[in-house]
Enzyme design. Structure first.
Site, PDB file in Angstrom:
ATOM      1  CG  HIS A  85      18.060  50.729  39.110  1.00 13.78           C
ATOM      2  ND1 HIS A  85      17.883  49.373  39.151  1.00 13.78           N
ATOM      3  CD2 HIS A  85      17.752  51.104  37.840  1.00 13.78           C
ATOM      4  CE1 HIS A  85      17.473  48.935  37.977  1.00 13.78           C
ATOM      5  NE2 HIS A  85      17.398  49.975  37.149  1.00 13.78           N
ATOM      6  CE1 TYR A 106      20.243  43.290  44.827  1.00 13.63           C
ATOM      7  CE2 TYR A 106      21.765  41.466  45.159  1.00 13.63           C
ATOM      8  CZ  TYR A 106      21.508  42.750  44.743  1.00 13.63           C
ATOM      9  OH  TYR A 106      22.541  43.508  44.211  1.00 13.63           O
ATOM     10  N   PRO A 129      29.813  38.442  44.736  1.00 16.36           N
ATOM     11  CG  PRO A 129      29.149  37.511  42.731  1.00 16.36           C
ATOM     12  CD  PRO A 129      29.983  37.258  43.919  1.00 16.36           C
ATOM     13  CE  LYS A 167      28.860  47.710  48.328  1.00 16.70           C
ATOM     14  NZ  LYS A 167      28.400  48.789  47.459  1.00 16.70           N
ATOM     15  CE1 TYR A 170      22.442  48.122  45.185  1.00 14.41           C
ATOM     16  CE2 TYR A 170      23.011  45.991  46.155  1.00 14.41           C
ATOM     17  CZ  TYR A 170      22.602  46.752  45.067  1.00 14.41           C
ATOM     18  OH  TYR A 170      22.372  46.135  43.851  1.00 14.41           O
TER      19      TYR A 170
HETATM   20  P1  FAS Z   1      40.133  42.162  36.302  1.00 16.97           P
HETATM   21  O1  FAS Z   1      40.326  40.723  36.671  1.00 16.97           O
HETATM   22  O2  FAS Z   1      38.840  42.612  35.717  1.00 16.97           O
HETATM   23  O3  FAS Z   1      41.263  42.606  35.253  1.00 16.97           O
HETATM   24  C1  FAS Z   1      42.595  42.174  35.421  1.00 16.97           C
HETATM   25  C2  FAS Z   1      43.257  42.230  34.053  1.00 16.97           C
HETATM   26  O4  FAS Z   1      44.637  41.849  34.206  1.00 16.97           O
HETATM   27  C3  FAS Z   1      42.649  41.228  33.074  1.00 16.97           C
HETATM   28  O5  FAS Z   1      42.381  41.871  31.846  1.00 16.97           O
HETATM   29  C4  FAS Z   1      43.717  40.147  32.935  1.00 16.97           C
HETATM   30  O6  FAS Z   1      43.731  39.568  31.646  1.00 16.97           O
HETATM   31  C5  FAS Z   1      44.987  40.936  33.183  1.00 16.97           C
HETATM   32  N1  FAS Z   1      46.097  40.103  33.648  1.00 16.97           N
HETATM   33  C6  FAS Z   1      46.053  39.031  34.472  1.00 16.97           C
HETATM   34  N2  FAS Z   1      47.300  38.547  34.662  1.00 16.97           N
HETATM   35  C7  FAS Z   1      48.146  39.332  33.936  1.00 16.97           C
HETATM   36  C8  FAS Z   1      49.547  39.347  33.735  1.00 16.97           C
HETATM   37  N3  FAS Z   1      50.334  38.438  34.310  1.00 16.97           N
HETATM   38  N4  FAS Z   1      50.073  40.305  32.944  1.00 16.97           N
HETATM   39  C9  FAS Z   1      49.286  41.242  32.362  1.00 16.97           C
HETATM   40  N5  FAS Z   1      47.926  41.289  32.519  1.00 16.97           N
HETATM   41  C10 FAS Z   1      47.387  40.336  33.298  1.00 16.97           C
HETATM   42  N6  FAS Z   1      31.747  42.446  40.560  1.00 16.97           N
HETATM   43  C11 FAS Z   1      30.582  43.073  40.818  1.00 16.97           C
HETATM   44  O7  FAS Z   1      30.591  44.170  41.398  1.00 16.97           O
HETATM   45  N7  FAS Z   1      29.390  42.495  40.434  1.00 16.97           N
HETATM   46  C12 FAS Z   1      29.351  41.300  39.748  1.00 16.97           C
HETATM   47  O8  FAS Z   1      28.291  40.803  39.412  1.00 16.97           O
HETATM   48  C13 FAS Z   1      30.541  40.635  39.442  1.00 16.97           C
HETATM   49  N8  FAS Z   1      30.535  39.455  38.741  1.00 16.97           N
HETATM   50  C14 FAS Z   1      31.734  38.829  38.475  1.00 16.97           C
HETATM   51  C15 FAS Z   1      31.775  37.616  37.744  1.00 16.97           C
HETATM   52  C16 FAS Z   1      32.995  36.974  37.484  1.00 16.97           C
HETATM   53  C17 FAS Z   1      33.012  35.667  36.713  1.00 16.97           C
HETATM   54  C18 FAS Z   1      34.198  37.537  37.960  1.00 16.97           C
HETATM   55  C19 FAS Z   1      35.528  36.840  37.731  1.00 16.97           C
HETATM   56  C20 FAS Z   1      34.180  38.738  38.668  1.00 16.97           C
HETATM   57  C21 FAS Z   1      32.941  39.396  38.925  1.00 16.97           C
HETATM   58  N9  FAS Z   1      32.887  40.613  39.605  1.00 16.97           N
HETATM   59  C22 FAS Z   1      31.732  41.243  39.878  1.00 16.97           C
HETATM   60  C23 FAS Z   1      34.079  41.243  40.057  1.00 16.97           C
HETATM   61  C24 FAS Z   1      34.702  41.961  38.899  1.00 16.97           C
HETATM   62  O9  FAS Z   1      33.774  42.857  38.361  1.00 16.97           O
HETATM   63  C25 FAS Z   1      35.964  42.607  39.393  1.00 16.97           C
HETATM   64  O10 FAS Z   1      35.769  43.251  40.633  1.00 16.97           O
HETATM   65  C26 FAS Z   1      36.546  43.572  38.398  1.00 16.97           C
HETATM   66  O11 FAS Z   1      36.708  42.900  37.175  1.00 16.97           O
HETATM   67  C27 FAS Z   1      37.870  44.054  38.979  1.00 16.97           C
HETATM   68  O12 FAS Z   1      38.566  44.680  37.964  1.00 16.97           O
HETATM   69  P2  FAS Z   1      40.167  44.551  37.895  1.00 16.97           P
HETATM   70  O13 FAS Z   1      40.723  44.817  39.243  1.00 16.97           O
HETATM   71  O14 FAS Z   1      40.562  45.399  36.751  1.00 16.97           O
HETATM   72  O15 FAS Z   1      40.463  43.004  37.605  1.00 16.97           O
HETATM   73  C1  PHB Z   2      24.825  42.159  37.708  1.00 19.03           C
HETATM   74  O1  PHB Z   2      23.981  42.867  37.114  1.00 19.03           O
HETATM   75  O2  PHB Z   2      25.656  41.434  37.119  1.00 19.03           O
HETATM   76  C2  PHB Z   2      24.839  42.183  39.230  1.00 19.03           C
HETATM   77  C3  PHB Z   2      24.055  43.107  39.889  1.00 19.03           C
HETATM   78  C4  PHB Z   2      24.073  43.138  41.275  1.00 19.03           C
HETATM   79  C5  PHB Z   2      24.850  42.223  41.968  1.00 19.03           C
HETATM   80  C6  PHB Z   2      25.646  41.292  41.293  1.00 19.03           C
HETATM   81  C7  PHB Z   2      25.627  41.262  39.906  1.00 19.03           C
HETATM   82  O3  PHB Z   2      24.839  42.241  43.329  1.00 19.03           O
END
Ligand code: FAS
Ligand code: PHB
Length: 393
Positions: A76, A204, A296, A300, A388
């Site tokens: 994009h 957005y 989000p 980032k 961004y």
């Molecule tokens: P994660 O949380 O993805 O992974 C951590 C892992 O550790 C998990 O698999 C968990 O099960 C495991 N774990 C936890 N405790 C443990 C333990 N005690 N022992 C062993 N394993 C354990 N980011 C964006 O950029 N855009 C978005 O739109 C966006 N939407 C999101 C929506 C939600 C609901 C959430 C929660 C996050 C969102 N994020 C978004 C942020 C997300 O993408 C995170 O930045 C990303 O998952 C980070 O990855 P990890 O650091 O690997 O953490």
């Molecule tokens: C998504 O596609 O989930 C998304 C994209 C951009 C954002 C947040 C979430 O800023």
């Protein structure tokens, strides 16, 4: 019976941070073992981020897992800001000569899981009661329980990639750990549906009814969000209610192109800004959501996690290849400088795009003035665009 293992790096968490680090270390000839609390199916099914910075795309190439992304991902060059019923395009490529890649975190995780499995790398899923010890000693130890069997891993270093609710951050003594947090009074109600996106690029929207975001996973799968109170429950929202509310927050042209369909997934995500310092404690290195959370809005979260992993991979490679520990010693400071810049941008963009009743009418007028300035000043648009697309590693 105890499963006893020795490795160079024990990785706690098999989300994007842990799996990307494991793959990069493997390709650098550094042994690593992954320990994950959930099942592989549970991890693979998570629906989260959707936009990848070039830094993340480059790291996935280094990890040897970028093929499907380049086949199925959507590059994009810009996105739209919608406010006061008008859409204004932010031309990322013209402003920064860079673009972003729209490719779901779910797919990134699956690509990394498949690569790890194909390489036959040791991964232990469904491990309970994970504990981390020896971080100030000569060898670190990660223990846990897997299906009634004790697991004991001795390692030179531990990568805490276990997310916001993980165990690794709590290994840093309370009198050393400093945390910084802002909890927002609203969340995002998200919907994933197999319907064509309403527009070719992301939209957005800042509207009187609240923020909305139109994103996508492919040309046939859309990802939408609307701002809701942080107390909102997903059970209160039928699919129809979601589609009606989203349509109310779009301009007439977009609303007329909105294709409705049944939700594949629907959930409410709370929004918070959070940073834990330091990101290193002896043999423990925190990466990703274990150390920081961003709202989000600025896309980032996943990208910050990838940048941490990039720094840690470079530092561990230097240590094992030439015995240098300078990069390991500089890891936390290097990460946190980038983290705080992303925290600032994510907070700014969230504060600009969401309805903030507590700020009153003056706050509303300031938002309008800032949005007007943003889309009519090349300098302001360039500042938005360079944050961004992501700052260089
Ligand atoms: P994660 O949380 O993805 O992974 C951590 C892992 O550790 C998990 O698999 C968990 O099960 C495991 N774990 C936890 N405790 C443990 C333990 N005690 N022992 C062993 N394993 C354990 N980011 C964006 O950029 N855009 C978005 O739109 C966006 N939407 C999101 C929506 C939600 C609901 C959430 C929660 C996050 C969102 N994020 C978004 C942020 C997300 O993408 C995170 O930045 C990303 O998952 C980070 O990855 P990890 O650091 O690997 O953490
Ligand atoms: C998504 O596609 O989930 C998304 C994209 C951009 C954002 C947040 C979430 O800023």
């Amino acid at each position: 019976m105890t499963i006893q293992l020795k490795t160079q790096v024990a990785i706690v968490g098999a989300g994007p941070s842990g799996l990307l680090l494991g793959q990069l270390l493997h390709r650098a000839g550094i042994d690593n073992v992954v320990v994950e609390r959930q099942s592989a199916d549970y991890v693979a099914a998570r629906i989260r981020a959707g936009v990848l910075e070039q830094v993340t795309v480059d790291l996935l190439r280094e990890a040897g897992v970028d093929q499907r992304m380049h086949r199925e991902g959507l590059p994009h060059d810009g996105f739209d800001l919608l406010f006061k019923g008008q859409r204004h395009r932010i031309d990322l490529h013209a402003l920064t000569q860079r673009r972003v890649m729209v490719y779901g975190q779910t797919e990134v995780t699956r690509d990394l899981m498949q690569a790890r499995q194909a390489a036959g790398l040791p991964s232990h899923y469904e491990v309970e009661d994970v504990r981390i010890d020896g971080l100030q000693g000569s060898i670190a130890e990660v223990t846990g329980q897997h299906q009634g069997q004790a697991l004991r891993i001795q390692a030179d270093f531990v990568a805490g990639c276990d997310g916001y609710h993980g165990v690794s951050r709590s290994c840093i003594p309370a009198d050393v750990l400093r945390t910084y947090e802002k909890v927002y009074p609203f969340g995002w109600l998200g919907m994933l549906a197999d319907v064509p996106p309403v527009s070719d690029e992301l939209i957005y929207a800042n509207t009187e009814r609240g923020f909305a975001l139109c994103s996508m996973r492919s040309r046939t799968r859309s990802r939408y969000y609307v701002q809701v109170p942080s107390s909102e429950r997903v059970e209160n929202w039928s699919d129809e209610a979601f589609w009606d509310e989203l349509a109310r927050r779009l301009d007439p042209q977009a609303a007329s192109h909105l294709t409705r369909g049944p939700a594949l997934e629907k959930s409410v995500a709370p929004l918070r800004s959070f940073v834990a310092e330091p990101m290193r404690w002896g043999r423990l290195f925190l990466a990703g959501d274990a150390a920081h959370i961003v709202p989000p809005t600025g896309a980032k979260g996943l990208n910050l996690a990838a940048a941490d992993v990039g720094y840690l991979w470079q530092a561990l490679s230097a240590y094992y290849q030439s015995g240098q520990s300078q990069a390991l010693d500089a890891y936390a400071e290097r990460c946190l400088r980038r983290v705080w810049r992303a925290e600032r941008f994510s907070w700014w963009f969230t504060s600009l795009m969401h309805q903030l009743p507590a700020e009153g009418e003056f706050g509303q007028k300031i938002q309008e003035a800032e949005l007007d300035y943003l889309v009519h000043s090349e300098a302001a648009s360039k500042a938005l665009a360079e944050n961004y697309v992501g700052l260089p590693l």
